[in-house]
Design a protein around this motif. Structure first.
Motif, PDB file in Angstrom:
ATOM      1  N   SER A 134       0.854  -1.183   0.000  1.00  0.00           N
ATOM      2  CA  SER A 134       0.000   0.000   0.000  1.00  0.00           C
ATOM      3  C   SER A 134       0.893   1.237   0.000  1.00  0.00           C
ATOM      4  O   SER A 134       1.837   1.324   0.783  1.00  0.00           O
ATOM      5  CB  SER A 134      -0.901   0.025   1.237  1.00  0.00           C
ATOM      6  N   TRP A 135       0.579   2.166  -0.879  1.00  0.00           N
ATOM      7  CA  TRP A 135       1.323   3.419  -0.991  1.00  0.00           C
ATOM      8  C   TRP A 135       0.385   4.525  -0.553  1.00  0.00           C
ATOM      9  O   TRP A 135      -0.677   4.729  -1.136  1.00  0.00           O
ATOM     10  CB  TRP A 135       1.772   3.609  -2.420  1.00  0.00           C
ATOM     11  N   LEU A 136       0.769   5.246   0.504  1.00  0.00           N
ATOM     12  CA  LEU A 136      -0.065   6.292   1.089  1.00  0.00           C
ATOM     13  C   LEU A 136       0.688   7.612   1.119  1.00  0.00           C
ATOM     14  O   LEU A 136       1.908   7.633   1.320  1.00  0.00           O
ATOM     15  CB  LEU A 136      -0.429   5.924   2.533  1.00  0.00           C
ATOM     16  N   MET A 137      -0.034   8.705   0.959  1.00  0.00           N
ATOM     17  CA  MET A 137       0.577  10.027   1.087  1.00  0.00           C
ATOM     18  C   MET A 137      -0.452  11.007   1.624  1.00  0.00           C
ATOM     19  O   MET A 137      -1.614  11.000   1.214  1.00  0.00           O
ATOM     20  CB  MET A 137       1.109  10.522  -0.255  1.00  0.00           C
ATOM     21  N   ASP A 138      -0.003  11.842   2.548  1.00  0.00           N
ATOM     22  CA  ASP A 138      -0.819  12.910   3.114  1.00  0.00           C
ATOM     23  C   ASP A 138      -0.076  14.223   2.936  1.00  0.00           C
ATOM     24  O   ASP A 138       1.145  14.278   3.116  1.00  0.00           O
ATOM     25  CB  ASP A 138      -1.083  12.674   4.601  1.00  0.00           C
ATOM     26  N   GLY A 139      -0.807  15.264   2.594  1.00  0.00           N
ATOM     27  CA  GLY A 139      -0.168  16.552   2.397  1.00  0.00           C
ATOM     28  C   GLY A 139      -1.050  17.703   2.806  1.00  0.00           C
ATOM     29  O   GLY A 139      -2.239  17.536   3.079  1.00  0.00           O
ATOM     30  N   ASP A 140      -0.437  18.874   2.835  1.00  0.00           N
ATOM     31  CA  ASP A 140      -1.118  20.106   3.188  1.00  0.00           C
ATOM     32  C   ASP A 140      -0.611  21.182   2.236  1.00  0.00           C
ATOM     33  O   ASP A 140       0.589  21.470   2.209  1.00  0.00           O
ATOM     34  CB  ASP A 140      -0.812  20.475   4.641  1.00  0.00           C
TER      35      ASP A 140
END
Length: 178
Positions: A134-140
């Motif tokens: 699983s490849w996850l990314m969170d950003g702002d």
């Protein structure tokens, strides 16, 4: 003259809508994609924990073979870093912040053009004799109202790159099997 006045008002209204609407949008985004790979977690981990191995499967590298890449830190795992400059893919820097062999790699991704940093993980787990990745990314995207519109569409834009990269990673991983 009336037409010009109407056009000017329409342009001003559209700009106001973009700016005010952008301020009302969340600056945060989340992207997540998964793939089942017929290869052991240790084989897949070797391809995701080393920045130099990303050239084999990352869609960003595939789209710009002329991308200039600088590596620093250890060969793989926590502390490994790669920075790139590309006319088509933009400039960026990915730093691996944590690594658990055959389980996960966490990273920080910085894009100087936007002045934003995202965090993410590649999570590996054994499944059906292979690996679920699983490849996850969170950003702002911060306070810029125009960048917030990008956050609204990040899943669709970045998600396509994740899907293409994971498909290529699956292919490379499975080809390396004995």
């Amino acid at each position: 003259m009336r037409v010009l006045k109407f056009l000017a008002m329409a342009v001003i209204g559209l700009l106001a809508l973009l700016l005010i609407g952008g301020l009302l949008l969340s600056p945060k985004f989340h992207v997540s994609r998964s793939v089942q790979i017929a290869a052991s977690p240790d084989k897949v981990y070797a391809l995701v924990a080393s920045p130099r191995q990303w050239k084999l499967w990352s869609v960003w590298n595939q789209r710009d073979p002329a991308m200039q890449i600088d590596y620093s830190g250890p060969e793989s795992g926590a502390g490994a870093v790669w920075a790139w400059r590309s006319k088509t893919e933009g400039d960026g820097k990915m730093s691996f912040t944590a690594a658990e062999p055959s389980q996960r790699v966490a990273y920080e991704l910085y894009f100087p053009d936007f002045g934003t940093t995202s965090t993410g993980e590649l999570r590996l787990s054994p499944k059906d004799g292979g690996t679920e990745l699983s490849w996850l990314m969170d950003g702002d995207m911060g306070s810029n109202p125009l960048f917030r519109w990008l956050a609204l569409f990040a899943d669709g834009m970045v998600g396509k790159d994740f899907e293409a990269g994971l498909a290529r990673l699956k292919q490379v991983s499975e080809q390396q099997q004995p």
